[in-house]
Design an enzyme around this catalytic site. Structure first.
Site, PDB file in Angstrom:
ATOM      1  N   HIS A  36      69.346  17.002  18.389  1.00  0.00           N
ATOM      2  CA  HIS A  36      69.412  17.338  19.816  1.00  0.00           C
ATOM      3  C   HIS A  36      70.195  16.270  20.584  1.00  0.00           C
ATOM      4  O   HIS A  36      71.036  16.577  21.428  1.00  0.00           O
ATOM      5  CB  HIS A  36      68.005  17.388  20.433  1.00  0.00           C
ATOM      6  CG  HIS A  36      67.078  18.398  19.833  1.00  0.00           C
ATOM      7  ND1 HIS A  36      65.953  18.046  19.125  1.00  0.00           N
ATOM      8  CD2 HIS A  36      67.096  19.755  19.849  1.00  0.00           C
ATOM      9  CE1 HIS A  36      65.305  19.137  18.752  1.00  0.00           C
ATOM     10  NE2 HIS A  36      65.977  20.185  19.156  1.00  0.00           N
ATOM     11  N   ASP A  96      71.864  25.928  13.257  1.00  0.00           N
ATOM     12  CA  ASP A  96      71.454  27.326  13.436  1.00  0.00           C
ATOM     13  C   ASP A  96      72.718  28.185  13.525  1.00  0.00           C
ATOM     14  O   ASP A  96      73.117  28.638  14.604  1.00  0.00           O
ATOM     15  CB  ASP A  96      70.587  27.451  14.692  1.00  0.00           C
ATOM     16  CG  ASP A  96      69.332  26.597  14.568  1.00  0.00           C
ATOM     17  OD1 ASP A  96      68.421  26.996  13.841  1.00  0.00           O
ATOM     18  OD2 ASP A  96      69.295  25.505  15.172  1.00  0.00           O
ATOM     19  N   SER A 116      62.660  20.050  14.255  1.00  0.00           N
ATOM     20  CA  SER A 116      61.317  19.767  14.779  1.00  0.00           C
ATOM     21  C   SER A 116      60.270  20.226  13.775  1.00  0.00           C
ATOM     22  O   SER A 116      59.176  19.663  13.687  1.00  0.00           O
ATOM     23  CB  SER A 116      61.113  20.481  16.111  1.00  0.00           C
ATOM     24  OG  SER A 116      62.197  20.227  16.972  1.00  0.00           O
ATOM     25  N   GLY A 142      73.862  23.585  18.055  1.00  0.00           N
ATOM     26  CA  GLY A 142      74.039  22.925  16.766  1.00  0.00           C
ATOM     27  C   GLY A 142      74.414  23.910  15.669  1.00  0.00           C
ATOM     28  O   GLY A 142      73.880  25.027  15.618  1.00  0.00           O
TER      29      GLY A 142
HETATM   30  P1  AMP Z   1      65.790  23.820  19.012  1.00  0.00           P
HETATM   31  O1  AMP Z   1      65.069  22.824  19.860  1.00  0.00           O
HETATM   32  O2  AMP Z   1      65.337  23.845  17.587  1.00  0.00           O
HETATM   33  O3  AMP Z   1      65.888  25.187  19.649  1.00  0.00           O
HETATM   34  O4  AMP Z   1      67.281  23.300  18.942  1.00  0.00           O
HETATM   35  C1  AMP Z   1      68.041  23.093  20.117  1.00  0.00           C
HETATM   36  C2  AMP Z   1      69.491  22.923  19.742  1.00  0.00           C
HETATM   37  O5  AMP Z   1      69.633  21.808  18.862  1.00  0.00           O
HETATM   38  C3  AMP Z   1      70.046  24.142  18.989  1.00  0.00           C
HETATM   39  O6  AMP Z   1      71.364  24.394  19.422  1.00  0.00           O
HETATM   40  C4  AMP Z   1      70.011  23.677  17.551  1.00  0.00           C
HETATM   41  O7  AMP Z   1      70.994  24.316  16.754  1.00  0.00           O
HETATM   42  C5  AMP Z   1      70.321  22.208  17.707  1.00  0.00           C
HETATM   43  N1  AMP Z   1      69.862  21.471  16.521  1.00  0.00           N
HETATM   44  C6  AMP Z   1      68.631  21.510  15.966  1.00  0.00           C
HETATM   45  N2  AMP Z   1      68.595  20.730  14.865  1.00  0.00           N
HETATM   46  C7  AMP Z   1      69.837  20.204  14.728  1.00  0.00           C
HETATM   47  C8  AMP Z   1      70.446  19.327  13.776  1.00  0.00           C
HETATM   48  N3  AMP Z   1      69.772  18.835  12.743  1.00  0.00           N
HETATM   49  N4  AMP Z   1      71.745  19.006  13.948  1.00  0.00           N
HETATM   50  C9  AMP Z   1      72.453  19.511  14.999  1.00  0.00           C
HETATM   51  N5  AMP Z   1      71.938  20.332  15.925  1.00  0.00           N
HETATM   52  C10 AMP Z   1      70.647  20.675  15.791  1.00  0.00           C
END
Ligand code: AMP
Length: 288
Positions: A34, A147, A183, A144
């Site tokens: 993030h 996903d 997470s 990211g």
């Molecule tokens: P989330 O909180 O899981 O919905 O993720 C929020 C954003 O962070 C989304 O665009 C995810 O793709 C990105 N993200 C989550 N994990 C990673 C990672 N390991 N590397 C890069 N981006 C990430």
């Protein structure tokens, strides 16, 4: 840094922000993945808005909504240190009226892979991202590659609904042993955590086979599946080698492709992906 908890507060704060504005949507419990997106936004924009919202509509009733990890205090401290201008941290009731009716639904792209296992997932994602785009009106939005299907879905939604937002895709940030940060990694027991890098090893194998000249997609899927099955704690959900634009499975790797994995380690479902040829960006830029 300002923390807006209501739509009205966000709208008021948004009016005072200099352009361009970058938006980083998250569900909180922030990690380096993030924060890399946040840093990129802070660098590329005059102001950055980060949303912290565990969006209930992208969870199925059987999924981990209630147990999803949360640590708002730590998240706010990290975002303040990263020089974020506005954090939007609404309640579910603030985003969805009890009689909410409007949904953003995409077609084929959302029925495969994650959408096949989680039929309403992308409807929830596309709807909340549309809400955020309307409220924040960002010039740039940061997602990211971790996903990958989500990136393709948002990219298609932006194009098809003519959102004036540029999508920026951040590389997947990994732990030193190759496990993609997530997470949900906090759910893993120590033994499961030791097993989890098998996803990255399977993606490495796909890249290596491609570099050696292997173009038979089924052979790549088979070898990856065999590698994952050697790990006793891992259960394959899917191993996909698909066209990078449509996510249709391919027979011959004769165009840009994406290898997508979903693997259960114990009760925790992990996803990861890699683009072929190795090093290619996931999205092909459209002329603007
Ligand atoms: P989330 O909180 O899981 O919905 O993720 C929020 C954003 O962070 C989304 O665009 C995810 O793709 C990105 N993200 C989550 N994990 C990673 C990672 N390991 N590397 C890069 N981006 C990430």
């Amino acid at each position: 840094m300002i923390v807006a908890r209501t739509v009205q507060e966000l709208r008021e704060r948004r009016r005072d922000l200099p352009s361009p504005v970058g938006l980083v949507p998250t569900m909180g419990f922030l990690h380096e993945g993030h924060l890399a997106l946040v840093r990129q936004s802070v660098e590329e924009n005059a102001a950055t808005v980060v949303s912290l919202f565990v969006n209930p509509t992208q969870f199925a009733p059987t999924e981990d909504l209630a147990n999803y990890p949360r640590d708002a205090e730590r998240d706010l401290a990290l975002l303040e240190a990263a020089r974020v201008d506005v954090v939007f941290a609404p309640t579910a009731e603030e985003m969805y009226a009890p009689d909410h009716e409007a949904w953003v639904v995409l077609d084929r792209l959302t029925r495969r892979l994650e959408g096949a296992v989680r039929p309403t997932h992308f409807q929830g994602v596309a709807t909340v991202v549309s809400q955020l785009f309307h409220l924040v009106e960002p010039a740039h939005a940061y997602f990211g590659q971790k996903d990958a299907q989500q990136v393709l879905v948002i990219d298609r939604m932006l194009r098809d609904l003519h959102f004036p937002v540029l999508l920026r895709v951040g590389d997947t940030v990994r732990e030193p042993d190759g496990l993609a940060m997530s997470s949900r990694n906090t759910y893993l027991s120590p033994d499961e955590r030791r097993a989890a890098p098998v996803l990255r090893r399977a993606l490495d194998l796909a890249e290596q086979l491609w570099v050696e000249g292997e173009r038979d997609a089924e052979r790549v899927r088979r070898e990856m599946t065999a590698l994952i099955e050697q790990e006793p704690l891992a259960r394959v959900d899917y191993v996909s080698l698909a066209d990078a634009r449509t996510l249709d499975e391919i027979h011959v790797v004769d165009r840009k492709a994406v290898v997508l994995l979903a693997v259960r380690i114990g009760k925790t479902r992990l996803i990861d992906n890699a683009v072929l040829p190795p090093g290619e960006p996931l999205l092909t830029r459209r002329p603007s």
